[in-house]
Motif scaffolding. Structure first.
Motif, PDB file in Angstrom:
ATOM      1  N   TYR A  71       0.905  -1.102  -0.024  1.00 12.26           N
ATOM      2  CA  TYR A  71       0.062   0.124  -0.035  1.00 12.26           C
ATOM      3  C   TYR A  71       0.811   1.248  -0.148  1.00 12.26           C
ATOM      4  O   TYR A  71       2.287   0.992   0.283  1.00 12.26           O
ATOM      5  CB  TYR A  71      -1.101   0.038   1.136  1.00 12.26           C
ATOM      6  CG  TYR A  71      -0.305   0.168   2.518  1.00 12.26           C
ATOM      7  CD1 TYR A  71      -0.082   1.258   3.201  1.00 12.26           C
ATOM      8  CD2 TYR A  71      -0.142  -1.295   3.545  1.00 12.26           C
ATOM      9  CE1 TYR A  71       0.542   1.332   4.515  1.00 12.26           C
ATOM     10  CE2 TYR A  71       0.462  -1.102   4.431  1.00 12.26           C
ATOM     11  CZ  TYR A  71       0.821   0.292   5.000  1.00 12.26           C
ATOM     12  OH  TYR A  71       1.226   0.243   6.318  1.00 12.26           O
ATOM     13  N   ALA A  72       0.304   2.451  -0.253  1.00 15.03           N
ATOM     14  CA  ALA A  72       1.155   3.609  -0.743  1.00 15.03           C
ATOM     15  C   ALA A  72       0.116   4.788  -0.114  1.00 15.03           C
ATOM     16  O   ALA A  72      -1.019   4.851  -0.212  1.00 15.03           O
ATOM     17  CB  ALA A  72       1.560   3.692  -1.846  1.00 15.03           C
ATOM     18  N   ARG A  73       0.950   5.885   0.415  1.00 19.57           N
ATOM     19  CA  ARG A  73       0.320   7.051   0.481  1.00 19.57           C
ATOM     20  C   ARG A  73       0.990   8.153  -0.340  1.00 19.57           C
ATOM     21  O   ARG A  73       2.000   8.762   0.455  1.00 19.57           O
ATOM     22  CB  ARG A  73       0.285   7.361   2.135  1.00 19.57           C
ATOM     23  CG  ARG A  73      -0.699   6.309   2.957  1.00 19.57           C
ATOM     24  CD  ARG A  73      -0.755   6.957   4.200  1.00 19.57           C
ATOM     25  NE  ARG A  73       0.296   7.036   5.127  1.00 19.57           N
ATOM     26  CZ  ARG A  73       0.975   5.713   5.822  1.00 19.57           C
ATOM     27  NH1 ARG A  73       0.226   4.633   5.729  1.00 19.57           N
ATOM     28  NH2 ARG A  73       1.975   6.129   6.398  1.00 19.57           N
ATOM     29  N   PRO A  74       0.880   8.093  -1.522  1.00 24.50           N
ATOM     30  CA  PRO A  74       1.491   9.188  -2.343  1.00 24.50           C
ATOM     31  C   PRO A  74       1.495  10.658  -1.880  1.00 24.50           C
ATOM     32  O   PRO A  74       2.581  11.262  -1.895  1.00 24.50           O
ATOM     33  CB  PRO A  74       0.833   9.109  -3.850  1.00 24.50           C
ATOM     34  CG  PRO A  74      -0.069   7.910  -3.651  1.00 24.50           C
ATOM     35  CD  PRO A  74      -0.290   7.545  -2.027  1.00 24.50           C
ATOM     36  N   GLU A  75       0.507  10.964  -1.307  1.00 24.28           N
ATOM     37  CA  GLU A  75       0.347  12.510  -0.855  1.00 24.28           C
ATOM     38  C   GLU A  75       1.409  12.506   0.328  1.00 24.28           C
ATOM     39  O   GLU A  75       1.790  13.882   0.644  1.00 24.28           O
ATOM     40  CB  GLU A  75      -0.857  12.706  -0.481  1.00 24.28           C
ATOM     41  CG  GLU A  75      -1.732  12.238   1.004  1.00 24.28           C
ATOM     42  CD  GLU A  75      -2.080  10.681   0.714  1.00 24.28           C
ATOM     43  OE1 GLU A  75      -2.485  10.015   1.760  1.00 24.28           O
ATOM     44  OE2 GLU A  75      -2.052  10.157  -0.502  1.00 24.28           O
ATOM     45  N   GLU A  76       1.648  11.549   1.003  1.00 22.77           N
ATOM     46  CA  GLU A  76       2.694  11.578   2.257  1.00 22.77           C
ATOM     47  C   GLU A  76       4.114  11.170   1.455  1.00 22.77           C
ATOM     48  O   GLU A  76       5.016  10.837   2.605  1.00 22.77           O
ATOM     49  CB  GLU A  76       2.104  10.720   3.329  1.00 22.77           C
ATOM     50  CG  GLU A  76       1.189  11.240   3.833  1.00 22.77           C
ATOM     51  CD  GLU A  76       0.459  10.488   5.125  1.00 22.77           C
ATOM     52  OE1 GLU A  76       1.259   9.688   5.634  1.00 22.77           O
ATOM     53  OE2 GLU A  76      -0.688  10.542   5.482  1.00 22.77           O
TER      54      GLU A  76
END
Length: 142
Positions: free
Chosen positions: A35-40
């Motif tokens: 999973y990823a949190r691109p905005e972070e």
């Protein structure tokens, strides 16, 4: 561990200078983004039970190191990743033009009553973290 919600008991989180360059490198080694949190600028990666997190921090994030970071960030860190296809990964790393820290070798490490054998090589990621990809060859009595 697969795609479940559980995390390993120990998951290194590596500070990176360019999340996209790091993601490209780790994908070359066979890691997938769980999973990823691109905005972070954060990604949780997994490869056959080996897990790690990558983060390109904003200036002074809450978990950002208190001291100034000097490149390469990974000085002194040596992560061993057990794989079943070390020769395939080695060929991909060579084809991509990544500089090797240690060429592919067979090595037997002595323990208390036996020795464990591995085929391994080492490469540095874009931020200098040393990764040793290692395939288990078995054990033999001393």
């Amino acid at each position: 561990m697969g795609q479940g919600d559980e995390m390993s008991c120990l998951v290194p989180e590596l500070i990176v200078s360019d999340i996209e360059a790091s993601l490209a490198f780790y994908r070359l080694l066979g890691f997938q983004v769980r999973y990823a949190r691109p905005e972070e600028r954060f990604a949780y990666l997994e490869r056959g039970g080996a897990e790690l997190m990558l983060e390109q921090p904003f200036s002074r994030d809450r978990l950002y190191p208190r001291a100034e970071l000097d490149h390469p960030y990974g000085r002194g860190v040596n992560l061993t990743i057990e794989v079943e296809d070390v020769e395939q990964i080695y060929a991909a790393v060579l084809a991509a033009g990544c500089g090797l820290f240690l060429p592919l070798e067979e090595r037997w490490y002595e323990r208390a009553v036996d020795a464990v054998g591995v085929r391994q090589f080492a490469v540095q990621d874009p931020d200098g973290y040393l990764l040793r990809l290692s395939q288990h060859l078995g054990t033999r009595l001393r």
